[in-house]
Write a protein that holds these residues in place. Structure first.
Motif, PDB file in Angstrom:
ATOM      1  N   UNK A  77     -22.621 -19.890  34.929  1.00 24.05           N
ATOM      2  CA  UNK A  77     -21.216 -19.830  34.533  1.00 24.05           C
ATOM      3  C   UNK A  77     -20.259 -20.261  35.637  1.00 24.05           C
ATOM      4  N   UNK A  78     -20.428 -19.848  36.901  1.00 23.61           N
ATOM      5  CA  UNK A  78     -19.502 -20.319  37.940  1.00 23.61           C
ATOM      6  C   UNK A  78     -19.479 -21.842  38.064  1.00 23.61           C
ATOM      7  N   UNK A  79     -20.627 -22.487  37.833  1.00 18.85           N
ATOM      8  CA  UNK A  79     -20.687 -23.947  37.902  1.00 18.85           C
ATOM      9  C   UNK A  79     -19.913 -24.547  36.732  1.00 18.85           C
ATOM     10  N   UNK A  80     -20.100 -23.983  35.533  1.00 16.84           N
ATOM     11  CA  UNK A  80     -19.367 -24.468  34.369  1.00 16.84           C
ATOM     12  C   UNK A  80     -17.864 -24.357  34.580  1.00 16.84           C
ATOM     13  N   UNK A  81     -17.412 -23.204  35.091  1.00 13.27           N
ATOM     14  CA  UNK A  81     -15.985 -22.997  35.320  1.00 13.27           C
ATOM     15  C   UNK A  81     -15.453 -23.962  36.365  1.00 13.27           C
ATOM     16  N   UNK A  82     -16.220 -24.167  37.423  1.00  8.69           N
ATOM     17  CA  UNK A  82     -15.815 -25.111  38.468  1.00  8.69           C
ATOM     18  C   UNK A  82     -15.693 -26.517  37.908  1.00  8.69           C
ATOM     19  N   UNK A  83     -16.693 -26.943  37.136  1.00  8.46           N
ATOM     20  CA  UNK A  83     -16.668 -28.294  36.588  1.00  8.46           C
ATOM     21  C   UNK A  83     -15.529 -28.466  35.585  1.00  8.46           C
ATOM     22  N   UNK A  84     -15.254 -27.415  34.782  1.00  6.22           N
ATOM     23  CA  UNK A  84     -14.142 -27.486  33.842  1.00  6.22           C
ATOM     24  C   UNK A  84     -12.808 -27.612  34.551  1.00  6.22           C
ATOM     25  N   UNK A  85     -12.645 -26.866  35.626  1.00  4.46           N
ATOM     26  CA  UNK A  85     -11.416 -26.957  36.421  1.00  4.46           C
ATOM     27  C   UNK A  85     -11.286 -28.353  37.040  1.00  4.46           C
ATOM     28  N   UNK A 138     -12.978 -17.033  24.728  1.00  4.83           N
ATOM     29  CA  UNK A 138     -11.558 -17.370  24.742  1.00  4.83           C
ATOM     30  C   UNK A 138     -11.412 -18.874  24.942  1.00  4.83           C
ATOM     31  N   UNK A 139     -10.349 -19.432  24.379  1.00  4.70           N
ATOM     32  CA  UNK A 139     -10.126 -20.881  24.464  1.00  4.70           C
ATOM     33  C   UNK A 139      -9.648 -21.248  25.863  1.00  4.70           C
ATOM     34  N   UNK A 140     -10.592 -21.533  26.731  1.00  5.74           N
ATOM     35  CA  UNK A 140     -10.272 -21.909  28.100  1.00  5.74           C
ATOM     36  C   UNK A 140     -10.100 -23.406  28.221  1.00  5.74           C
ATOM     37  N   UNK A 141     -10.541 -23.958  29.302  1.00  7.15           N
ATOM     38  CA  UNK A 141     -10.363 -25.351  29.732  1.00  7.15           C
ATOM     39  C   UNK A 141      -8.964 -25.860  29.429  1.00  7.15           C
ATOM     40  N   UNK A 218       3.559 -28.022  36.252  1.00  8.86           N
ATOM     41  CA  UNK A 218       4.434 -26.847  36.310  1.00  8.86           C
ATOM     42  C   UNK A 218       3.856 -25.655  35.561  1.00  8.86           C
ATOM     43  N   UNK A 219       2.811 -25.899  34.780  1.00 10.78           N
ATOM     44  CA  UNK A 219       2.229 -24.822  33.971  1.00 10.78           C
ATOM     45  C   UNK A 219       0.752 -24.594  34.287  1.00 10.78           C
ATOM     46  N   UNK A 220       0.332 -24.957  35.497  1.00  7.36           N
ATOM     47  CA  UNK A 220      -1.081 -24.814  35.836  1.00  7.36           C
ATOM     48  C   UNK A 220      -1.532 -23.361  35.885  1.00  7.36           C
ATOM     49  N   UNK A 221      -0.590 -22.444  36.085  1.00  8.80           N
ATOM     50  CA  UNK A 221      -0.965 -21.028  36.047  1.00  8.80           C
ATOM     51  C   UNK A 221      -1.519 -20.635  34.687  1.00  8.80           C
ATOM     52  N   UNK A 222      -0.996 -21.252  33.627  1.00 14.09           N
ATOM     53  CA  UNK A 222      -1.510 -20.992  32.278  1.00 14.09           C
ATOM     54  C   UNK A 222      -2.954 -21.460  32.175  1.00 14.09           C
ATOM     55  N   UNK A 227      -8.899 -20.168  32.101  1.00  8.49           N
ATOM     56  CA  UNK A 227     -10.242 -20.214  32.679  1.00  8.49           C
ATOM     57  C   UNK A 227     -10.768 -18.810  32.952  1.00  8.49           C
ATOM     58  N   UNK A 228      -9.881 -17.948  33.441  1.00 11.75           N
ATOM     59  CA  UNK A 228     -10.301 -16.572  33.752  1.00 11.75           C
ATOM     60  C   UNK A 228     -10.727 -15.837  32.480  1.00 11.75           C
ATOM     61  N   UNK A 229      -9.897 -15.915  31.441  1.00  8.14           N
ATOM     62  CA  UNK A 229     -10.237 -15.145  30.236  1.00  8.14           C
ATOM     63  C   UNK A 229     -11.469 -15.732  29.549  1.00  8.14           C
ATOM     64  N   UNK A 230     -11.663 -17.046  29.653  1.00  6.86           N
ATOM     65  CA  UNK A 230     -12.892 -17.629  29.095  1.00  6.86           C
ATOM     66  C   UNK A 230     -14.117 -17.121  29.854  1.00  6.86           C
ATOM     67  N   UNK A 231     -14.031 -17.153  31.187  1.00  7.99           N
ATOM     68  CA  UNK A 231     -15.157 -16.690  31.996  1.00  7.99           C
ATOM     69  C   UNK A 231     -15.456 -15.219  31.729  1.00  7.99           C
ATOM     70  N   UNK A 232     -14.399 -14.408  31.593  1.00  5.32           N
ATOM     71  CA  UNK A 232     -14.625 -12.988  31.311  1.00  5.32           C
ATOM     72  C   UNK A 232     -15.218 -12.799  29.924  1.00  5.32           C
ATOM     73  N   UNK A 233     -14.719 -13.537  28.940  1.00  7.15           N
ATOM     74  CA  UNK A 233     -15.233 -13.383  27.580  1.00  7.15           C
ATOM     75  C   UNK A 233     -16.713 -13.744  27.503  1.00  7.15           C
ATOM     76  N   UNK A 234     -17.155 -14.644  28.384  1.00  2.00           N
ATOM     77  CA  UNK A 234     -18.565 -15.047  28.376  1.00  2.00           C
ATOM     78  C   UNK A 234     -19.494 -13.920  28.786  1.00  2.00           C
TER      79      UNK A 234
END
Length: 263
Positions: A77-85, A138-141, A218-222, A227-234
């Motif tokens: 999962x950390x690799x998936x999140x990194x690659x998505x970011x 959760x709908x991340x990326x 300007x909205x990268x915090x969103x 990404x956080x809620x997707x990773x947590x939901x996983x």
């Protein structure tokens, strides 16, 4: 420069258009771990290539990209999140215009590429699906960042919370893509647009893209929140149930539907 790609087939054209094909048609171009990494890396290399002005990306066979390879897995999962970011940030940061020719189903990371392109052209056979919630995720990326700007908050919530399938024609009508064309006209239309951009005033085109992409920056915090809620939901039972159902070809039964307060 592009000879070491496996998932992506890359052709540097004499017309200064870099033509990229996601090339795993037997899996509907599902990316897998190697493809995930290449999908993020290509935009940095394209951006630094002085011979190429425009990138045009599509999928081999009948799909654009079916997202991650759920049945075989995409890696930790950390690799998936990194690659998505990396994928989202590198497409937004790329100075040069990107055109997507959405020839079939586009899901997950594939959908992110389709919609983060500066000009998205969909075939009438295209099918756009943000299927995160169907997997208990959760709908991340890209979605929380891109969709409200493109189609408004009400439509974004309607489609993302329900995990709807959106045809190419509907996507054009609601503003999720720039244009929808008959399937047989897709590549000629996308090529015409790419060549027009490649022969146009590069500073003006790149400057316009950069200014418009400030809406994203300007909205990268969103995006980071998603990404956080997707990773947590996983990590929760709903995701386990959803992914297991896909692998087994069954309908998921989500534990959270009867005990969501514990999340």
């Amino acid at each position: 420069m592009y000879s070491d790609y496996e998932f992506l087939q890359v052709e540097a054209g004499a017309d200064r258009v870099l033509r990229i094909t996601m090339n795993r048609p037997e899996k509907l171009n599902a990316s897998g771990e190697i493809g995930h990494a290449e999908q993020g890396r290509i935009w940095r290399e394209f951006d630094s290539d002085p011979e190429m002005n425009v990138a045009l990306i599509t999928g081999a066979g009948r799909a654009f990209c079916a997202g991650g390879d759920i049945k075989e897995g995409n890696g930790p999962l950390p690799v998936d999140t990194r690659d998505g970011r990396t994928l989202v940030r590198s497409m937004i940061a790329c100075r040069k215009p990107i055109v997507s020719a959405i020839n079939g189903v586009a899901v997950g990371g594939g959908l992110a590429i389709a919609l983060l392109a500066d000009i998205s052209i969909a075939s009438e056979r295209a099918l756009l699906i943000d299927g995160h919630v169907r997997l208990g995720l959760a709908a991340g990326d890209h979605a929380a960042l891109v969709w409200p700007l493109a189609i408004g908050m009400a439509r974004s919530k309607y489609h993302l919370l329900l995990g709807n399938r959106i045809t190419g024609r509907e996507a054009a009508e609601i503003g999720l893509v720039g244009r929808c064309v008959p399937h047989e006209d897709l590549m000629s239309t996308a090529n015409e647009i790419a060549v027009r951009l490649a022969t146009g005033p590069q500073f003006a085109i790149q400057g316009t893209k950069a200014a418009l992409n400030d809406w994203y920056l300007h909205n990268m915090g969103i995006f980071e929140h998603s990404l956080y809620v997707e990773a947590h939901s996983a990590t929760l039972p709903d995701a386990e149930a959803g992914i297991r159902a896909v692998r087994e070809g069954t309908e998921p039964v989500f534990p959270g539907a009867v005990g969501s307060d514990r999340y």
